[in-house]
Design an enzyme around this catalytic site. Structure first.
Site, PDB file in Angstrom:
ATOM      1  N   ARG A  93       0.833  -1.202   0.000  1.00  0.00           N
ATOM      2  CA  ARG A  93       0.000   0.000   0.000  1.00  0.00           C
ATOM      3  C   ARG A  93       0.872   1.259   0.000  1.00  0.00           C
ATOM      4  O   ARG A  93       0.576   2.239  -0.688  1.00  0.00           O
ATOM      5  CB  ARG A  93      -0.924   0.009   1.228  1.00  0.00           C
ATOM      6  CG  ARG A  93      -1.746   1.296   1.314  1.00  0.00           C
ATOM      7  CD  ARG A  93      -2.718   1.308   2.463  1.00  0.00           C
ATOM      8  NE  ARG A  93      -3.436   2.569   2.501  1.00  0.00           N
ATOM      9  CZ  ARG A  93      -4.414   2.850   3.350  1.00  0.00           C
ATOM     10  NH1 ARG A  93      -4.799   1.946   4.238  1.00  0.00           N
ATOM     11  NH2 ARG A  93      -5.021   4.020   3.319  1.00  0.00           N
ATOM     12  N   ASN A 147     -10.830  -3.919  -0.853  1.00  0.00           N
ATOM     13  CA  ASN A 147     -10.556  -2.826  -1.773  1.00  0.00           C
ATOM     14  C   ASN A 147      -9.569  -3.253  -2.854  1.00  0.00           C
ATOM     15  O   ASN A 147      -8.790  -4.180  -2.639  1.00  0.00           O
ATOM     16  CB  ASN A 147      -9.983  -1.633  -0.994  1.00  0.00           C
ATOM     17  CG  ASN A 147     -11.068  -0.795  -0.370  1.00  0.00           C
ATOM     18  OD1 ASN A 147     -12.147  -0.629  -0.933  1.00  0.00           O
ATOM     19  ND2 ASN A 147     -10.795  -0.253   0.806  1.00  0.00           N
ATOM     20  N   CYS A 170     -19.457  -1.902  -0.100  1.00  0.00           N
ATOM     21  CA  CYS A 170     -18.523  -0.986   0.550  1.00  0.00           C
ATOM     22  C   CYS A 170     -19.265  -0.233   1.650  1.00  0.00           C
ATOM     23  O   CYS A 170     -20.450   0.098   1.500  1.00  0.00           O
ATOM     24  CB  CYS A 170     -17.969  -0.012  -0.477  1.00  0.00           C
ATOM     25  SG  CYS A 170     -16.908   1.280   0.201  1.00  0.00           S
ATOM     26  N   ASP A 171     -18.562   0.051   2.733  1.00  0.00           N
ATOM     27  CA  ASP A 171     -19.223   0.720   3.855  1.00  0.00           C
ATOM     28  C   ASP A 171     -19.135   2.238   3.776  1.00  0.00           C
ATOM     29  O   ASP A 171     -19.726   2.931   4.604  1.00  0.00           O
ATOM     30  CB  ASP A 171     -18.618   0.245   5.175  1.00  0.00           C
ATOM     31  CG  ASP A 171     -17.181   0.692   5.378  1.00  0.00           C
ATOM     32  OD1 ASP A 171     -16.528   1.030   4.381  1.00  0.00           O
ATOM     33  OD2 ASP A 171     -16.712   0.691   6.526  1.00  0.00           O
ATOM     34  N   HIS A 200     -16.719   4.191  -4.482  1.00  0.00           N
ATOM     35  CA  HIS A 200     -15.862   5.324  -4.121  1.00  0.00           C
ATOM     36  C   HIS A 200     -15.977   6.464  -5.135  1.00  0.00           C
ATOM     37  O   HIS A 200     -15.036   7.248  -5.311  1.00  0.00           O
ATOM     38  CB  HIS A 200     -14.404   4.889  -3.984  1.00  0.00           C
ATOM     39  CG  HIS A 200     -14.133   4.151  -2.709  1.00  0.00           C
ATOM     40  ND1 HIS A 200     -12.872   3.781  -2.307  1.00  0.00           N
ATOM     41  CD2 HIS A 200     -14.964   3.717  -1.728  1.00  0.00           C
ATOM     42  CE1 HIS A 200     -12.932   3.154  -1.139  1.00  0.00           C
ATOM     43  NE2 HIS A 200     -14.199   3.097  -0.777  1.00  0.00           N
ATOM     44  N   TYR A 263     -14.836  10.233  -1.374  1.00  0.00           N
ATOM     45  CA  TYR A 263     -13.756   9.935  -2.312  1.00  0.00           C
ATOM     46  C   TYR A 263     -13.866  10.724  -3.612  1.00  0.00           C
ATOM     47  O   TYR A 263     -12.916  10.759  -4.391  1.00  0.00           O
ATOM     48  CB  TYR A 263     -13.722   8.441  -2.631  1.00  0.00           C
ATOM     49  CG  TYR A 263     -13.160   7.584  -1.533  1.00  0.00           C
ATOM     50  CD1 TYR A 263     -11.827   7.167  -1.542  1.00  0.00           C
ATOM     51  CD2 TYR A 263     -13.959   7.170  -0.465  1.00  0.00           C
ATOM     52  CE1 TYR A 263     -11.314   6.374  -0.535  1.00  0.00           C
ATOM     53  CE2 TYR A 263     -13.459   6.383   0.555  1.00  0.00           C
ATOM     54  CZ  TYR A 263     -12.135   5.987   0.513  1.00  0.00           C
ATOM     55  OH  TYR A 263     -11.631   5.211   1.522  1.00  0.00           O
ATOM     56  N   ARG A 283      -0.941   8.004   3.831  1.00  0.00           N
ATOM     57  CA  ARG A 283      -1.958   7.379   4.677  1.00  0.00           C
ATOM     58  C   ARG A 283      -1.482   6.021   5.209  1.00  0.00           C
ATOM     59  O   ARG A 283      -1.750   5.670   6.357  1.00  0.00           O
ATOM     60  CB  ARG A 283      -3.251   7.225   3.869  1.00  0.00           C
ATOM     61  CG  ARG A 283      -4.352   6.420   4.550  1.00  0.00           C
ATOM     62  CD  ARG A 283      -4.954   7.126   5.735  1.00  0.00           C
ATOM     63  NE  ARG A 283      -5.957   6.285   6.377  1.00  0.00           N
ATOM     64  CZ  ARG A 283      -6.285   6.340   7.646  1.00  0.00           C
ATOM     65  NH1 ARG A 283      -5.703   7.201   8.456  1.00  0.00           N
ATOM     66  NH2 ARG A 283      -7.202   5.538   8.142  1.00  0.00           N
TER      67      ARG A 283
END
Length: 441
Positions: A93, A147, A170-171, A200, A263, A283
């Site tokens: 990531r 994701n 997706c939450d 998103h 997003y 992040r």
């Protein structure tokens, strides 16, 4: 009442302890026979699993909890599979975020080149996982919220076109609804949204009060203008998340028609967002320095004490309750409404039928029944068609092993929009992901 068998794939996630607490709290509503935590990283999963055993012994002794790295033990006889994979972990990531930022392009987990990189990594492992699940649990519901859900959903649509028990979800839309309830001072369960978009990348056209039928979006618009916008659980959020929600005020000032998904900022302000991100501390670094250390320390504290009592207050993220509610709606054929990712087929009338779109749907034993939103305005249609094409080209690149399609995907993405930069970033991503991606020629 039937007791269900559930496996959480990605059992070593820092979100898992909150999930375990939610299962304990909701045990009368959705009783479990067995909960399995499955992860390929045994060392990472062990402290989460040991914490869970202590928690379940104290709060849920009637349910069996085990953790494992064995595929057969994880999937056999499961009713529901909760998928929260992170292929490549935080090491990858960090590369997803820092490689694009080095070239002045947004580095983000699910949007832009980083999202495409993560999506191609996830595709291979998700496809393998579905085949494994279907071998050991042919009738299990697979609830995927790994994701980047949009790219993964497109891959699974192509590989498993007849499997009607895969639900991509997706939450984040749910988090926005709950954040509206904080702003309005009401219960989030009293809000009924109307929503369209891609994962998103979407907008709320209405936010109804279930009890009165009033559309509260005009009130939300004014409150956001006056007060800004905070996540429902702002006190538990890292700084970057507060900034992300804070951008809703700017989004609604520039595009006041609808309430945006948080997003959306990455696609509508790509230059501004890229300049505002720290290329040396992204992040991923923030999560590793905060949430990662905090959650594992809290679990270790419980393990050393042998009890959860008076020791730890692990945060229950909204997505845990949300995902359990989703499973309940399917298991009990409740037909409650959720925002889910589905193959379009007219849900958004003027987008392609084979697009994986995100809309409100009633969810029961036969899966989602979407609430159609008709035609969407030209501005939003143009944005979504652009992103939909980028995502489809990314999955073309995976299945065809095509460098050209991958280059097209990055070039077309609104966060890039430059073929020379796209090529440089793509070449660096290929090198970084050589253990995960198919060979692109």
């Amino acid at each position: 009442m039937k007791k269900y068998n559930i496996v959480i794939v990605g059992g070593g996630s820092t979100f898992t302890p909150g999930f375990l607490k939610s299962f304990c709290r909701m045990k009368n509503e959705f009783p479990l026979a067995k909960l399995v935590l499955f992860d390929i990283d045994a060392n990472r999963q062990k402290p989460i699993g040991e914490y869970g055993k202590i928690l379940f012994k104290e709060l849920y002794p009637t349910a069996e909890l085990i953790y494992t790295t064995d595929i057969a033990q994880a999937y056999t006889d499961m009713d529901f599979v909760f998928m929260q994979m992170r292929v490549g972990g935080y090491e990858m990531r960090e590369k997803d975020e820092k490689i694009p930022l080095k070239h002045g392009i947004i580095g983000q987990e699910t949007c832009g080149p980083g999202g495409i990189a993560y999506g191609l990594r996830s595709t291979k492992e998700m496809i393998k996982a579905i085949y494994d699940i279907r071998h050991y649990a042919p009738n299990a519901w697979v609830l995927n919220y790994s994701n980047p859900a949009a790219i993964v959903a497109e891959a699974l649509r192509r590989e498993f076109p007849t499997d009607k028990k895969i639900l991509n979800i997706c939450d984040q839309p749910e988090n926005v609804v709950r954040s509206c309830s904080r702003l309005l001072g009401c219960n989030f369960k009293d809000l009924q949204p109307v929503y369209f978009g891609l994962n998103h990348y979407g907008w709320f056209t209405n936010m109804y009060d279930k009890n009165t039928g009033e559309d509260l979006l005009p009130k939300i618009r004014e409150l956001v203008k006056e007060r800004g916008f905070l996540p429902q659980d702002a006190e538990q959020r890292d700084k970057s998340w507060l900034e992300t929600y804070g951008m809703v005020q700017q989004l609604m000032a520039d595009f006041p028609d609808y309430l945006p998904n948080t997003y959306d900022q990455y696609y509508l302000y790509p230059s501004y967002k890229a300049k505002s991100l720290n290329p040396n501390f992204t992040r991923a670094n923030e999560v590793m320095a905060s949430r990662e250390k905090r959650v594992f320390a809290e679990c270790q504290q419980v393990i050393e004490a042998g009890t959860t009592k008076d020791l730890v207050n692990i945060h229950e993220d909204a997505h845990a309750e949300f995902m359990i509610d989703v499973a309940m709606s399917i298991a009990y054929n409740l037909n409650n409404r959720f925002i889910v990712i589905i193959e379009n087929y007219g849900a958004i009338n003027n987008l392609p039928d084979d697009g994986m779109v995100e809309v409100v749907a009633e969810l029961g034993a036969n899966g989602p029944s979407p609430m159609r939103v008709g035609n969407i305005p030209t501005f939003y249609k143009g944005l979504l068609e652009n992103q939909l094409a980028s995502e489809k080209l990314a999955i073309d690149a995976y299945f065809e092993g095509s460098y050209q399609k991958a280059l097209q995907s990055l070039t077309l993405n609104r966060t890039v929009n430059d073929a020379k930069i796209a090529r440089v970033i793509l070449d660096e991503l290929i090198e970084a992901n050589k253990l995960y991606w198919p060979e692109l020629k």
